[in-house]
Design an enzyme around this catalytic site. Structure first.
Site: not given
Ligand code: NAD
Length: 272
Positions: A160, A164
């Site tokens: 990744h 991450k």
């Molecule tokens: P990222 O850090 O870019 O996004 C997370 C967002 O959550 C940030 O913008 C942050 O400001 C926000 N956030 C934090 N606290 C908050 C709150 N209290 N209220 C509202 N928003 C809040 O990360 P990302 O790459 O978008 O990944 C996010 C999650 O999704 C991770 O756990 C990742 O592993 C997971 N993910 C899952 C899949 C899937 O298919 N299930 C795919 C990609 C990523």
């Protein structure tokens, strides 16, 4: 549903990597209507119009930093944030009887009990990977593992981007669980996470996990079955985050009207 029959969707973490994808996907959908976006408290998008906050034209979608306000009136919540945020959101979604689609990874310990408690009142669809390809790979991994048995060593290698924060990836754990269940094991008892130093020979029947981090790689997973004289390698490569957003929206639409409970993408995609 709104007056046109579209499912009203709120997006948690709208400014994140996945949040932005979700915004795009919901806006392009004829079956869903984006009604609210939520950002972390104090984020500079809070209080703005979402379209303007993203550098475009106004869309009339408000950005909140208070999830309680945002969730009011939503039929579904798409949530790719952090475990703490998703657990808090699950309780709010349960009160609002909204379908909560959780893509967040990195849950542990009693997090799962809290999610199950919320799922007594509303639908939760949670998957460490929302893509069609990976969910198919999970099913295939289970079958291959059942056929090959414990004489084949299973190693899962995930790769990744360098931002991450959790390892192994949620997808790697899904694949590991499928490999374990396929041959009658529980992953907790056979997982071997990262080797270093003088480890001695490989333990029989263990499932190894390895995390590679670098650059802007969206996500790659190999499940290696290494046996005497031959090797089977199953591979998934994600090259566009939209696959996860599309899966999440599909789950949100699928969950409408379903009885409360915890569901996975295998149910959404009709794989099991
Ligand atoms: P990222 O850090 O870019 O996004 C997370 C967002 O959550 C940030 O913008 C942050 O400001 C926000 N956030 C934090 N606290 C908050 C709150 N209290 N209220 C509202 N928003 C809040 O990360 P990302 O790459 O978008 O990944 C996010 C999650 O999704 C991770 O756990 C990742 O592993 C997971 N993910 C899952 C899949 C899937 O298919 N299930 C795919 C990609 C990523």
């Amino acid at each position: 549903m709104d007056e046109n029959g579209a499912v009203r969707v709120a997006i948690m973490g709208a400014s994140g990597r996945m949040g932005r994808m979700l915004v795009r996907d919901v806006e392009e959908s004829a079956e869903a209507q984006l009604v609210a976006a939520v950002v972390r408290p104090g984020h500079d998008w809070a209080g703005k119009d979402l379209g303007e906050a993203m550098g475009g034209a106004a869309t009339g979608v408000p950005v909140w930093d208070d999830p309680v306000e945002a969730i009011r009136g939503a039929d579904a919540i798409l949530d790719f944030t952090t475990p703490a945020v998703s657990i808090e959101t699950a309780a709010l979604a349960a009160q609002a009887r909204a379908v909560h689609v959780i893509g967040t990874t990195g849950f542990h310990g009693d997090d799962f009990a809290k999610l199950s408690a919320a799922a007594r009142h509303a639908v939760i669809v949670r998957a460490g990977n929302m893509s069609l390809g990976v969910n198919l790979l999970v099913e295939i991994t289970r079958q291959v593992s059942a056929a090959l048995g414990t004489d084949f060593d299973v190693e899962i290698v995930e790769t990744h981007h360098n931002r991450k924060v959790d390892a192994p990836s949620g997808t790697a754990l899904m694949l590991g669980e499928a490999a374990a269940h396929g041959r009658g094991q529980e992953l907790d008892t056979v997982a071997d996470r990262g080797r270093d130093g003088i480890t001695g020979p490989r333990d029989y029947g263990k499932i190894g996990f390895h995390a590679v981090r670098g650059g802007d790689i969206v996500g790659e997973h190999d499940v290696i079955f290494a046996g005497p004289g031959e090797r089977v390698v199953l591979r998934h490569i994600a090259s566009d985050r939209m696959i996860f957003a599309r899966g999440a929206l599909r789950a949100a639409l699928w969950g409408q009207g379903k009885p409360p409970g915890e569901y996975t993408m295998a149910s959404v995609l009709g794989l099991r």
